[in-house]
Write a protein that holds these residues in place. Structure first.
Motif, PDB file in Angstrom:
ATOM      1  N   LEU A  28       0.793  -1.221   0.000  1.00  0.00           N
ATOM      2  CA  LEU A  28       0.000   0.000   0.000  1.00  0.00           C
ATOM      3  C   LEU A  28       0.830   1.278   0.000  1.00  0.00           C
ATOM      4  O   LEU A  28       0.265   2.369  -0.105  1.00  0.00           O
ATOM      5  N   ALA A  29       2.131   1.162   0.167  1.00  0.00           N
ATOM      6  CA  ALA A  29       2.983   2.344   0.257  1.00  0.00           C
ATOM      7  C   ALA A  29       2.740   3.235  -0.960  1.00  0.00           C
ATOM      8  O   ALA A  29       2.561   2.728  -2.062  1.00  0.00           O
ATOM      9  N   PRO A  30       2.680   4.505  -0.792  1.00  0.00           N
ATOM     10  CA  PRO A  30       2.960   5.329   0.377  1.00  0.00           C
ATOM     11  C   PRO A  30       1.744   5.553   1.277  1.00  0.00           C
ATOM     12  O   PRO A  30       1.800   6.340   2.206  1.00  0.00           O
ATOM     13  N   HIS A  31       0.646   4.877   1.022  1.00  0.00           N
ATOM     14  CA  HIS A  31      -0.546   5.050   1.850  1.00  0.00           C
ATOM     15  C   HIS A  31      -0.397   4.268   3.155  1.00  0.00           C
ATOM     16  O   HIS A  31       0.090   3.140   3.151  1.00  0.00           O
ATOM     17  N   PRO A  32      -0.852   4.854   4.251  1.00  0.00           N
ATOM     18  CA  PRO A  32      -0.710   4.166   5.546  1.00  0.00           C
ATOM     19  C   PRO A  32      -1.718   3.024   5.706  1.00  0.00           C
ATOM     20  O   PRO A  32      -2.791   3.029   5.097  1.00  0.00           O
ATOM     21  N   LEU A  33      -1.361   2.067   6.494  1.00  0.00           N
ATOM     22  CA  LEU A  33      -2.250   0.960   6.841  1.00  0.00           C
ATOM     23  C   LEU A  33      -2.382   0.945   8.359  1.00  0.00           C
ATOM     24  O   LEU A  33      -1.396   0.802   9.076  1.00  0.00           O
ATOM     25  N   SER A  34      -3.594   1.134   8.840  1.00  0.00           N
ATOM     26  CA  SER A  34      -3.799   1.050  10.280  1.00  0.00           C
ATOM     27  C   SER A  34      -4.495  -0.270  10.583  1.00  0.00           C
ATOM     28  O   SER A  34      -5.321  -0.746   9.810  1.00  0.00           O
ATOM     29  N   THR A  35      -4.128  -0.857  11.688  1.00  0.00           N
ATOM     30  CA  THR A  35      -4.709  -2.134  12.089  1.00  0.00           C
ATOM     31  C   THR A  35      -5.126  -2.062  13.547  1.00  0.00           C
ATOM     32  O   THR A  35      -4.580  -1.280  14.322  1.00  0.00           O
ATOM     33  N   ARG A  36      -6.105  -2.872  13.885  1.00  0.00           N
ATOM     34  CA  ARG A  36      -6.560  -2.997  15.263  1.00  0.00           C
ATOM     35  C   ARG A  36      -6.722  -4.468  15.578  1.00  0.00           C
ATOM     36  O   ARG A  36      -7.163  -5.231  14.734  1.00  0.00           O
ATOM     37  N   VAL A  37      -6.377  -4.825  16.775  1.00  0.00           N
ATOM     38  CA  VAL A  37      -6.555  -6.197  17.237  1.00  0.00           C
ATOM     39  C   VAL A  37      -7.429  -6.158  18.470  1.00  0.00           C
ATOM     40  O   VAL A  37      -7.177  -5.391  19.389  1.00  0.00           O
ATOM     41  N   ARG A  38      -8.470  -6.966  18.464  1.00  0.00           N
ATOM     42  CA  ARG A  38      -9.341  -7.081  19.633  1.00  0.00           C
ATOM     43  C   ARG A  38      -9.182  -8.486  20.185  1.00  0.00           C
ATOM     44  O   ARG A  38      -9.230  -9.456  19.448  1.00  0.00           O
ATOM     45  N   MET A  39      -9.008  -8.554  21.474  1.00  0.00           N
ATOM     46  CA  MET A  39      -8.854  -9.845  22.119  1.00  0.00           C
ATOM     47  C   MET A  39      -9.888  -9.962  23.220  1.00  0.00           C
ATOM     48  O   MET A  39     -10.236  -8.983  23.861  1.00  0.00           O
ATOM     49  N   GLY A  40     -10.358 -11.162  23.420  1.00  0.00           N
ATOM     50  CA  GLY A  40     -11.336 -11.403  24.467  1.00  0.00           C
ATOM     51  C   GLY A  40     -11.143 -12.792  25.023  1.00  0.00           C
ATOM     52  O   GLY A  40     -10.387 -13.598  24.491  1.00  0.00           O
ATOM     53  N   VAL A  41     -11.846 -13.059  26.085  1.00  0.00           N
ATOM     54  CA  VAL A  41     -11.777 -14.362  26.736  1.00  0.00           C
ATOM     55  C   VAL A  41     -13.186 -14.925  26.780  1.00  0.00           C
ATOM     56  O   VAL A  41     -14.121 -14.247  27.195  1.00  0.00           O
ATOM     57  N   ARG A  42     -13.316 -16.147  26.339  1.00  0.00           N
ATOM     58  CA  ARG A  42     -14.609 -16.808  26.404  1.00  0.00           C
ATOM     59  C   ARG A  42     -14.722 -17.553  27.719  1.00  0.00           C
ATOM     60  O   ARG A  42     -13.739 -18.054  28.238  1.00  0.00           O
TER      61      ARG A  42
END
Length: 50
Positions: A28-42
């Motif tokens: 994707l350069a030069p465009h930024p890539l943002s990421t998010r991680v969600r974690m949970g416990v069952r």
């Protein structure tokens, strides 16, 4: 992503960041890539079926 019980999330997240996410950022350069991680416990009582 589903981790097995007892698996450490740190190494998994590190491999994800250094592997596929680095490749996606390079693509994707030069465009930024943002990421998010969600974690949970069952709860142990919750069962998953498919």
């Amino acid at each position: 992503m589903l981790l097995e019980p007892g698996a450490a999330p740190g190494p998994v997240l590190e491999r994800l960041a250094r592997g596929p996410l680095d490749e996606a950022r390079a693509s994707l350069a030069p465009h930024p890539l943002s990421t998010r991680v969600r974690m949970g416990v069952r709860s142990t009582r919750e069962r998953r079926t498919r």
